[in-house]
Design an enzyme around this catalytic site. Sequence first.
Site, PDB file in Angstrom:
ATOM      1  N   GLU A 140      32.389  34.536  32.427  1.00 16.17           N
ATOM      2  CA  GLU A 140      34.022  34.202  32.000  1.00 16.17           C
ATOM      3  C   GLU A 140      34.455  33.941  33.383  1.00 16.17           C
ATOM      4  OE1 GLU A 140      37.016  36.142  29.641  1.00 16.17           O
ATOM      5  OE2 GLU A 140      34.924  36.501  27.947  1.00 16.17           O
ATOM      6  N   GLU A 164      35.595  44.394  27.759  1.00 16.89           N
ATOM      7  CA  GLU A 164      36.814  44.653  28.458  1.00 16.89           C
ATOM      8  C   GLU A 164      37.526  45.634  27.649  1.00 16.89           C
ATOM      9  OE1 GLU A 164      39.649  41.287  29.555  1.00 16.89           O
ATOM     10  OE2 GLU A 164      38.353  40.125  30.404  1.00 16.89           O
TER      11      GLU A 164
END
Length: 500
Positions: free
Chosen positions: A265, A118
């Site tokens: 995820e 991220e």
Amino acid sequence: MMLQIWLQAVLLFCGLFFNATGAFVGVNIGTDVSNMPSAPDIVAILRAHQITHVRLFDADAHMLNALANTGIEVMVSVTNEEVLGIGELPSTAAAWVNKNVAAYVPSTNITAIAVGSEVLTTLPHAAPILVPAMSNLHKALVASNLNYQVKVSTPNSMDVISRPFPPSAATFNSTLNSTVTQILQFLRNTKSFYMLNAYPYYEYVKSNGIFPLDYALFKPLSSVKQIVDPNTLFHYDSMFDALIDATYNSIADLNFSGIPIVVTETGWPWFGGSNEPDATSGNAELYINNLIKRVSNDSGPPSQPTVPINTYIYELFNEDKRPGPISERNWGLLFTNGTPVYDLGLGSTEITGANSSSSFCIARPSADDKSLQDGLNWACGNGQANCAAIQKGQPCYNPDTLQNHASYAYNDYYQKMRATGGTCDFGGTATITTVDPSYGSCRFTGSSNSSTGGLFPSPALGPVGPSSKSTRTVSGLHLGTAVGVTVSVCLVHVNLRSFL
């Protein structure tokens, strides 16, 4: 050399074929864990539960060595701290690939590199160097003849998308368009995939009641609560599908197509604080079991129905050393002794590995060490449990924890004595489970299965898969099939990788 090129082509063909016909469910393995099992023990747990795809948040040498010759597909990661150096110098990228990938394949089945975690939303200052880092790593893979087997991408959170609903109107945050366009161009050119961290739990919490909880948990909605995109009239049975379609539509908005999404995820916390009422074991159990069912049907979201959704669950163990809210430390599927945190089962498919005809006595995860030690001493002493298997060098010694050793001793006593009135209590430190706690070569007394069942179904031939956990904010098994001559062709993929 010609043989090598031909074999690489076969691997590419097999990967494309299987990715088109099957989906897998893998797991993330975080490392902020007290009493973390050793790498060999973790691999034993993975194999006991038939987990065939894993994502590591780094490229730990112990784990990569332990995963050798298991067939488990591995996604390794460049940490956020490493991205800058790799992006600035091609030689740094080459050294990283040589040390963390080339040194282990083909014995360790590394199939992807996740570059950072991220980065666009947690380290925006590093955004300009992200694509150069990805490119440098890909060039290093090309130089090592590994670019067909190992794909490069970078995980993104849903925060890169301004408004995910309705999915048809979703777009990337305009301030990120330049970098995201470069990422998508790279993924298309290298035939890689978009890595998405999608968490319906956080999207539901953020919605403040706009969306029903059932929608986030894959539960059927009544006719008056159906979620419909007003532009496409697509019906969305789950928030998971809506988040993926929002990402596909955001990609299309930048004029890209044909880039598949892999969910790197997703998960649901099973315990939280008083201000986290939806973080419960019941909700986590529903979410994970329904997620596995959803992914296993090999279909895509409404806008991409023929593109399966390969998915990695966050996470294998509870990362109890993580800071932040209580829920942050309670996302694990398993305790470190390999037993499930909650029941993982899909009815007749028995994907949890539960033995419906047996019950087992194990230590309560919440029991304190002193009470566990007292219970263990009694079981192995006056209780006359056979504790040989938990002695050093024996199959149930590792993980070397009170939780694991007490579970084995409690269960041995219980199995032998319950017919004559023996109970599973041990001063309140024990509990009954229907899930066989056996793992690897460690067989618990009463297990009727010489090869433990797993969290996921036994894998068939299937897809070649394309940090500690990412920072999340409130704002993401292998089930393949093949037919006919393709099976024969792709057996080459299984048997001849060692030549590459």
